[in-house]
Write a protein that holds these residues in place. Structure first.
Motif, PDB file in Angstrom:
ATOM      1  N   PRO A  74      -3.271  37.178 -27.051  1.00 49.14           N
ATOM      2  CA  PRO A  74      -3.849  35.913 -27.534  1.00 49.14           C
ATOM      3  C   PRO A  74      -4.662  36.076 -28.815  1.00 49.14           C
ATOM      4  CG  PRO A  74      -5.064  36.724 -25.620  1.00 49.14           C
ATOM      5  CD  PRO A  74      -3.831  37.574 -25.738  1.00 49.14           C
ATOM      6  N   GLN A  75      -5.070  37.307 -29.124  1.00 51.73           N
ATOM      7  CA  GLN A  75      -5.813  37.556 -30.363  1.00 51.73           C
ATOM      8  C   GLN A  75      -5.020  37.087 -31.576  1.00 51.73           C
ATOM      9  OE1 GLN A  75      -5.045  39.744 -27.956  1.00 51.73           O
ATOM     10  NE2 GLN A  75      -6.627  41.282 -27.652  1.00 51.73           N
ATOM     11  N   LEU A  76      -3.690  37.250 -31.515  1.00 56.14           N
ATOM     12  CA  LEU A  76      -2.830  36.878 -32.641  1.00 56.14           C
ATOM     13  C   LEU A  76      -2.702  35.362 -32.800  1.00 56.14           C
ATOM     14  CD1 LEU A  76       0.051  39.496 -32.217  1.00 56.14           C
ATOM     15  CD2 LEU A  76      -1.838  39.542 -33.858  1.00 56.14           C
ATOM     16  N   ILE A  77      -3.091  34.637 -31.763  1.00 60.74           N
ATOM     17  CA  ILE A  77      -3.050  33.172 -31.826  1.00 60.74           C
ATOM     18  C   ILE A  77      -4.408  32.611 -32.227  1.00 60.74           C
ATOM     19  CG2 ILE A  77      -2.626  31.067 -30.521  1.00 60.74           C
ATOM     20  CD1 ILE A  77      -0.121  32.770 -31.101  1.00 60.74           C
ATOM     21  N   PHE A  78      -5.465  33.142 -31.644  1.00 55.28           N
ATOM     22  CA  PHE A  78      -6.788  32.561 -31.896  1.00 55.28           C
ATOM     23  C   PHE A  78      -7.391  32.994 -33.225  1.00 55.28           C
ATOM     24  CE2 PHE A  78      -6.368  31.844 -27.368  1.00 55.28           C
ATOM     25  CZ  PHE A  78      -6.759  30.518 -27.298  1.00 55.28           C
ATOM     26  N   ALA A  79      -6.915  34.096 -33.769  1.00 52.11           N
ATOM     27  CA  ALA A  79      -7.404  34.488 -35.098  1.00 52.11           C
ATOM     28  C   ALA A  79      -7.114  33.391 -36.131  1.00 52.11           C
ATOM     29  CB  ALA A  79      -6.791  35.820 -35.512  1.00 52.11           C
ATOM     30  N   PRO A  80      -5.866  32.895 -36.225  1.00 48.73           N
ATOM     31  CA  PRO A  80      -5.591  31.848 -37.230  1.00 48.73           C
ATOM     32  C   PRO A  80      -5.698  30.414 -36.710  1.00 48.73           C
ATOM     33  CG  PRO A  80      -3.518  32.742 -36.420  1.00 48.73           C
ATOM     34  CD  PRO A  80      -4.612  33.484 -35.700  1.00 48.73           C
ATOM     35  N   PHE A  81      -5.612  30.212 -35.365  1.00 53.53           N
ATOM     36  CA  PHE A  81      -5.438  28.846 -34.870  1.00 53.53           C
ATOM     37  C   PHE A  81      -6.507  28.385 -33.873  1.00 53.53           C
ATOM     38  CE2 PHE A  81      -0.970  30.110 -35.878  1.00 53.53           C
ATOM     39  CZ  PHE A  81      -0.776  29.217 -36.922  1.00 53.53           C
ATOM     40  N   ASN A  82      -7.645  29.025 -33.865  1.00 55.52           N
ATOM     41  CA  ASN A  82      -8.692  28.652 -32.917  1.00 55.52           C
ATOM     42  C   ASN A  82      -9.034  27.160 -33.003  1.00 55.52           C
ATOM     43  OD1 ASN A  82     -10.635  29.308 -30.921  1.00 55.52           O
ATOM     44  ND2 ASN A  82     -12.229  29.319 -32.471  1.00 55.52           N
ATOM     45  N   TRP A  83      -8.986  26.622 -34.210  1.00 55.01           N
ATOM     46  CA  TRP A  83      -9.324  25.223 -34.446  1.00 55.01           C
ATOM     47  C   TRP A  83      -8.364  24.230 -33.793  1.00 55.01           C
ATOM     48  CZ3 TRP A  83      -5.539  22.539 -37.212  1.00 55.01           C
ATOM     49  CH2 TRP A  83      -4.570  23.348 -37.832  1.00 55.01           C
ATOM     50  N   LYS A  84      -7.158  24.697 -33.454  1.00 54.46           N
ATOM     51  CA  LYS A  84      -6.151  23.796 -32.890  1.00 54.46           C
ATOM     52  C   LYS A  84      -6.418  23.456 -31.423  1.00 54.46           C
ATOM     53  CE  LYS A  84      -2.197  22.932 -34.087  1.00 54.46           C
ATOM     54  NZ  LYS A  84      -1.495  21.722 -34.601  1.00 54.46           N
ATOM     55  N   PHE A  85      -7.210  24.273 -30.727  1.00 58.34           N
ATOM     56  CA  PHE A  85      -7.295  24.156 -29.268  1.00 58.34           C
ATOM     57  C   PHE A  85      -8.675  23.721 -28.770  1.00 58.34           C
ATOM     58  CE2 PHE A  85      -4.560  27.884 -30.381  1.00 58.34           C
ATOM     59  CZ  PHE A  85      -3.342  27.252 -30.200  1.00 58.34           C
ATOM     60  N   LYS A  86      -9.472  23.125 -29.636  1.00 56.14           N
ATOM     61  CA  LYS A  86     -10.844  22.776 -29.288  1.00 56.14           C
ATOM     62  C   LYS A  86     -10.940  21.778 -28.138  1.00 56.14           C
ATOM     63  CE  LYS A  86     -13.029  25.185 -32.493  1.00 56.14           C
ATOM     64  NZ  LYS A  86     -13.964  26.288 -32.141  1.00 56.14           N
ATOM     65  N   LYS A  87      -9.949  20.905 -27.982  1.00 57.55           N
ATOM     66  CA  LYS A  87     -10.023  19.867 -26.963  1.00 57.55           C
ATOM     67  C   LYS A  87      -9.150  20.151 -25.747  1.00 57.55           C
ATOM     68  CE  LYS A  87     -11.311  16.231 -30.229  1.00 57.55           C
ATOM     69  NZ  LYS A  87     -11.003  14.877 -30.765  1.00 57.55           N
ATOM     70  N   ASN A  88      -8.562  21.341 -25.701  1.00 54.73           N
ATOM     71  CA  ASN A  88      -7.726  21.716 -24.569  1.00 54.73           C
ATOM     72  C   ASN A  88      -8.469  22.656 -23.627  1.00 54.73           C
ATOM     73  OD1 ASN A  88      -5.674  21.903 -27.225  1.00 54.73           O
ATOM     74  ND2 ASN A  88      -4.939  20.628 -25.535  1.00 54.73           N
ATOM     75  N   THR A  89      -8.064  22.638 -22.346  1.00 55.93           N
ATOM     76  CA  THR A  89      -8.447  23.718 -21.445  1.00 55.93           C
ATOM     77  C   THR A  89      -7.594  24.923 -21.826  1.00 55.93           C
ATOM     78  OG1 THR A  89      -9.025  22.227 -19.634  1.00 55.93           O
ATOM     79  CG2 THR A  89      -8.509  24.507 -19.052  1.00 55.93           C
ATOM     80  N   VAL A  90      -8.235  26.048 -22.101  1.00 58.58           N
ATOM     81  CA  VAL A  90      -7.529  27.216 -22.616  1.00 58.58           C
ATOM     82  C   VAL A  90      -7.528  28.349 -21.578  1.00 58.58           C
ATOM     83  CG1 VAL A  90      -7.510  29.025 -24.375  1.00 58.58           C
ATOM     84  CG2 VAL A  90      -8.019  26.659 -25.013  1.00 58.58           C
ATOM     85  N   VAL A  91      -6.332  28.856 -21.280  1.00 54.87           N
ATOM     86  CA  VAL A  91      -6.161  30.024 -20.414  1.00 54.87           C
ATOM     87  C   VAL A  91      -5.507  31.117 -21.255  1.00 54.87           C
ATOM     88  CG1 VAL A  91      -5.095  30.944 -18.308  1.00 54.87           C
ATOM     89  CG2 VAL A  91      -5.841  28.554 -18.386  1.00 54.87           C
ATOM     90  N   ILE A  92      -6.048  32.331 -21.188  1.00 51.47           N
ATOM     91  CA  ILE A  92      -5.428  33.434 -21.916  1.00 51.47           C
ATOM     92  C   ILE A  92      -5.106  34.578 -20.957  1.00 51.47           C
ATOM     93  CG2 ILE A  92      -6.627  32.878 -24.063  1.00 51.47           C
ATOM     94  CD1 ILE A  92      -8.412  35.355 -23.571  1.00 51.47           C
ATOM     95  N   ASP A  93      -4.008  35.257 -21.241  1.00 48.96           N
ATOM     96  CA  ASP A  93      -3.726  36.521 -20.555  1.00 48.96           C
ATOM     97  C   ASP A  93      -4.224  37.626 -21.474  1.00 48.96           C
ATOM     98  OD1 ASP A  93      -2.839  38.763 -19.298  1.00 48.96           O
ATOM     99  OD2 ASP A  93      -0.753  38.131 -19.097  1.00 48.96           O
ATOM    100  N   PHE A  94      -5.403  38.159 -21.158  1.00 47.02           N
ATOM    101  CA  PHE A  94      -5.973  39.234 -21.966  1.00 47.02           C
ATOM    102  C   PHE A  94      -5.417  40.552 -21.421  1.00 47.02           C
ATOM    103  CE2 PHE A  94      -9.428  41.607 -24.086  1.00 47.02           C
ATOM    104  CZ  PHE A  94      -9.394  40.973 -25.313  1.00 47.02           C
ATOM    105  N   PHE A  95      -4.108  40.716 -21.602  1.00 44.79           N
ATOM    106  CA  PHE A  95      -3.389  41.854 -21.028  1.00 44.79           C
ATOM    107  C   PHE A  95      -3.836  43.166 -21.670  1.00 44.79           C
ATOM    108  CE2 PHE A  95       0.555  44.382 -20.265  1.00 44.79           C
ATOM    109  CZ  PHE A  95       0.569  44.272 -18.887  1.00 44.79           C
ATOM    110  N   ILE A  96      -4.093  43.118 -22.977  1.00 44.36           N
ATOM    111  CA  ILE A  96      -4.599  44.310 -23.666  1.00 44.36           C
ATOM    112  C   ILE A  96      -5.718  43.927 -24.626  1.00 44.36           C
ATOM    113  CG2 ILE A  96      -2.416  45.601 -23.546  1.00 44.36           C
ATOM    114  CD1 ILE A  96      -2.033  44.894 -26.548  1.00 44.36           C
TER     115      ILE A  96
END
Length: 325
Positions: A74-96
């Motif tokens: 998820p690091q590869l998603i939230f680094a550039p797109f954190n602003w896109k998910f401010k109003k969503n419930t967010v679940v991440i698989d922090f596998f590594i």
């Protein structure tokens, strides 16, 4: 864990969509009654997958989704797109953890360097963005809380699973070269934490025992001191179907992890363990807290040895071989 029932769920992953962890989580959401949309790719190229996923995220409105579930890395998603998910419930698989993996596991980055600090920053950023964090073992979850400040109440463990459409008991007839032998198998991607050096040293100690037969599957790098004998065979790569056949031939399977010097090895259960278990094989584990979460020592199936100890591993293999009759 949160319920996905009657919720609109967007699943995002940068790992290939047929990767087992992805299929496991997609199936979990569906079974829970979630209305699922998937952003991902089957491309074998990581760069192409990443570009495809980024393009789809940019052109997708997040307002229509109740939950955004971000799978592998998820690091590869939230680094550039954190602003896109401010109003969503967010679940991440922090596998590594990228910081832990590249700095301490694979030792590609020097601890304390600017790049190491950046990796740790992005690990923390992904964790901070999440309303729920999925990890693969309790031991890993504890580490994420202590190292990155993750909220313990947000942490949930989802253990890996084997693909039982491929890995199941087959009872195949063995090739002639393995008949009347006690067959010991190891497969892996030969990463440092797996401890292939320990395995090789253990095999080297007992390779003259002609009742034993060893199968090693994985890309063994040049320079590793691999044992050579007529009762040892190496395979650089096998398809999953072929691998399942070789596991079926085996009496005993080596799981690990066996490297005692990498802390990550003590916090994870090797994915191969789930595969061996699905095929009802006897298994030798490197003794660590993560493995003990699911497995306990059992003379009929599960065996434990001290991590980093080739003598203990060699002795346990011989001990197991004497129990076959």
């Amino acid at each position: 864990m949160i319920s996905y029932k009657n919720k609109k769920v967007l699943f995002i992953t940068t790992k290939n969509l047929d990767y087992l962890r992805n299929t496991q989580e997609i199936e979990m959401i569906k079974k829970d009654g979630g209305e699922l949309t998937v952003i991902g790719s089957y491309s074998k190229s990581y760069v192409k997958r990443l570009l495809s996923v980024y393009t789809k995220i940019l052109t997708t409105s997040m307002r229509k989704f109740d939950v955004v579930f971000v799978g592998f890395a998820p690091q590869l998603i939230f680094a550039p797109f954190n602003w896109k998910f401010k109003k969503n419930t967010v679940v991440i698989d922090f596998f590594i953890s990228m910081y832990d993996t590249l700095v301490f596991d694979r030792k590609k980055i020097k601890d304390g360097s600017l790049f190491a600090k950046l990796l740790k920053h992005y690990d923390k950023k992904a964790i901070k963005a999440a309303d729920e964090i999925i990890c693969d073992t309790n031991a890993h979850g504890k580490y994420f809380v202590e190292e990155f400040g993750a909220d313990r109440d947000k942490m949930h463990t989802l253990y890996l699973e084997a693909d039982r459409s491929i890995y199941y008991v087959r009872n195949l007839e063995r090739p002639e070269r393995m008949k009347d032998k006690y067959v010991v198998l190891y497969f892996g991607s030969i990463l440092p934490l797996q401890g292939i050096e320990v395995i090789f040293e253990a095999i080297d100690k007992i390779k003259d025992n002609k009742e034993l037969y060893f199968i090693i599957v994985g890309p063994v790098k040049e320079g590793l001191n691999k044992p050579v004998a007529d009762n040892i065979e190496y395979h650089n790569w096998l398809s999953q179907e072929e691998l399942a056949e070789y596991i079926d031939y085996s009496d005993l399977c080596l799981s690990g992890h066996f490297n005692k010097n990498i802390n990550k090895a003590k916090r994870t259960i090797p994915g191969k363990a789930y595969i061996y278990d699905a095929m009802n094989k006897k298994i030798i584990f490197g003794d660590n807290p993560a493995v003990r979460e699911l497995y306990s020592e059992n003379d009929d199936k599960y065996y434990f040895v001290e991590m980093g100890n080739p003598d203990a591993l060699a002795g346990k293999i011989v001990e197991c071989s004497k129990k076959r009759n």
